[in-house]
Design an enzyme around this catalytic site. Structure first.
Site, PDB file in Angstrom:
ATOM      1  N   ARG A 196     -31.564  20.015 -37.067  1.00  0.00           N
ATOM      2  CA  ARG A 196     -30.904  18.705 -37.030  1.00  0.00           C
ATOM      3  C   ARG A 196     -30.402  18.356 -38.431  1.00  0.00           C
ATOM      4  O   ARG A 196     -31.024  17.568 -39.153  1.00  0.00           O
ATOM      5  CB  ARG A 196     -31.875  17.641 -36.509  1.00  0.00           C
ATOM      6  CG  ARG A 196     -32.318  17.906 -35.078  1.00  0.00           C
ATOM      7  CD  ARG A 196     -33.403  16.926 -34.653  1.00  0.00           C
ATOM      8  NE  ARG A 196     -33.819  17.166 -33.272  1.00  0.00           N
ATOM      9  CZ  ARG A 196     -34.813  16.530 -32.657  1.00  0.00           C
ATOM     10  NH1 ARG A 196     -35.517  15.623 -33.336  1.00  0.00           N
ATOM     11  NH2 ARG A 196     -35.125  16.794 -31.403  1.00  0.00           N
ATOM     12  N   ASP A 254     -28.611  16.752 -41.583  1.00  0.00           N
ATOM     13  CA  ASP A 254     -28.372  15.349 -41.904  1.00  0.00           C
ATOM     14  C   ASP A 254     -26.882  15.053 -42.042  1.00  0.00           C
ATOM     15  O   ASP A 254     -26.050  15.959 -42.109  1.00  0.00           O
ATOM     16  CB  ASP A 254     -29.054  14.989 -43.233  1.00  0.00           C
ATOM     17  CG  ASP A 254     -30.545  15.253 -43.218  1.00  0.00           C
ATOM     18  OD1 ASP A 254     -31.153  15.091 -42.146  1.00  0.00           O
ATOM     19  OD2 ASP A 254     -31.092  15.606 -44.285  1.00  0.00           O
ATOM     20  N   ARG A 314     -33.351  18.968 -49.757  1.00  0.00           N
ATOM     21  CA  ARG A 314     -32.683  18.139 -50.767  1.00  0.00           C
ATOM     22  C   ARG A 314     -33.694  17.579 -51.777  1.00  0.00           C
ATOM     23  O   ARG A 314     -33.382  17.449 -52.969  1.00  0.00           O
ATOM     24  CB  ARG A 314     -31.900  17.025 -50.082  1.00  0.00           C
ATOM     25  CG  ARG A 314     -30.718  17.556 -49.269  1.00  0.00           C
ATOM     26  CD  ARG A 314     -30.163  16.496 -48.329  1.00  0.00           C
ATOM     27  NE  ARG A 314     -29.717  15.316 -49.072  1.00  0.00           N
ATOM     28  CZ  ARG A 314     -29.380  14.172 -48.478  1.00  0.00           C
ATOM     29  NH1 ARG A 314     -29.465  14.046 -47.150  1.00  0.00           N
ATOM     30  NH2 ARG A 314     -28.974  13.151 -49.213  1.00  0.00           N
TER      31      ARG A 314
END
Length: 243
Positions: free
Chosen positions: A50, A52, A196
């Site tokens: 999934r 971002d 990230r």
């Protein structure tokens, strides 16, 4: 029939992979809408990751169950005819009914690109983080070594989750190019914003804002506040999913 598809997309203008309410554009939403027009039915697809908002993919894997009578090649061609130009299905094949793109995934590889050049590349601006600073890659590699293996990565997750936050990071590889640093992460799976945050933390190590050993404290404490900042989405790309 169950179909497996390989999807690539530029995530710049999308609110991520996962379908969302309020009419926000997502990759899953665009694929399901096109398949719905093709079949005349409500279609749901499953993605391996999934991603971002703003994150890209070269090797996203998804699967979808469709009524009888459709060839894999025909479905692929239909999708590529009606999908926006920033989404493409590069491969389509029939698979076992039991295949599930997310549940059966064994490993995923993400690539993060960082520009260390003081001159911006206009044509790469959507796909690279313009840091424009020199980094000590040797220190970053030292920090990355502490992250390899099976750990509780709650401290590198952007939100508290009830499910297990234990993941296995198989490798963190660095590639230095003229004016660019690439970091490749291969793991069993990744938490919300994990790649990230890992990248932001390693950047802080490379800028001498924290020590390489500090990542061990993040793992022990399991506190998001002890990790580094969240690097921008645009530098991240899902490269490969392994089964």
């Amino acid at each position: 029939m169950n179909y497996r598809m390989l999807v690539q997309y530029d995530g710049t203008r999308y609110a991520g992979w996962q379908r969302q309410p309020m009419g926000k554009d997502t990759i899953q939403g665009k694929l399901e809408a096109a398949l719905g027009r093709m079949t005349g039915e409500r279609i749901e697809i499953s993605g391996a990751g999934r991603t971002d908002a703003g994150v890209h993919a070269r090797g996203q894997v998804a699967n979808v169950h469709l009524p009888e009578g459709y060839s894999a090649e025909g479905v692929r061609d239909y999708l590529n005819c009606y999908l926006p130009e920033d989404i493409c299905v590069t491969e389509m094949s029939e698979v076992s009914e039991r295949f599930h793109s997310r549940l059966n995934a064994g490993a995923k590889t993400y690539l993060y690109r960082i520009s260390t050049n003081t001159t911006k590349n206009v044509f790469e601006r959507k796909y690279i983080y313009d840091l424009d600073e020199t980094l000590d890659v040797g220190r970053m590699k030292m920090a990355a070594d502490y992250l390899i293996g099976e750990h509780d990565f709650q401290g590198f997750c952007a939100k508290k989750i009830k499910k297990s936050t234990i993941r296995k990071l198989y490798s963190v590889e660095f590639r230095e190019l003229p004016g660019e640093l690439q970091i490749s992460y291969r793991g069993s799976g990744f938490l919300y914003h994990m790649v990230r945050i890992l990248t932001g933390t390693l950047i802080e190590v490379g800028k001498y804002e924290r020590t390489p050993e500090s990542v061990q404290e993040v793992l022990r404490a399991r506190e998001r506040a002890k990790a580094g900042y969240t690097a921008p989405a645009k530098g991240l790309c899902l490269m490969r999913v392994e089964y």
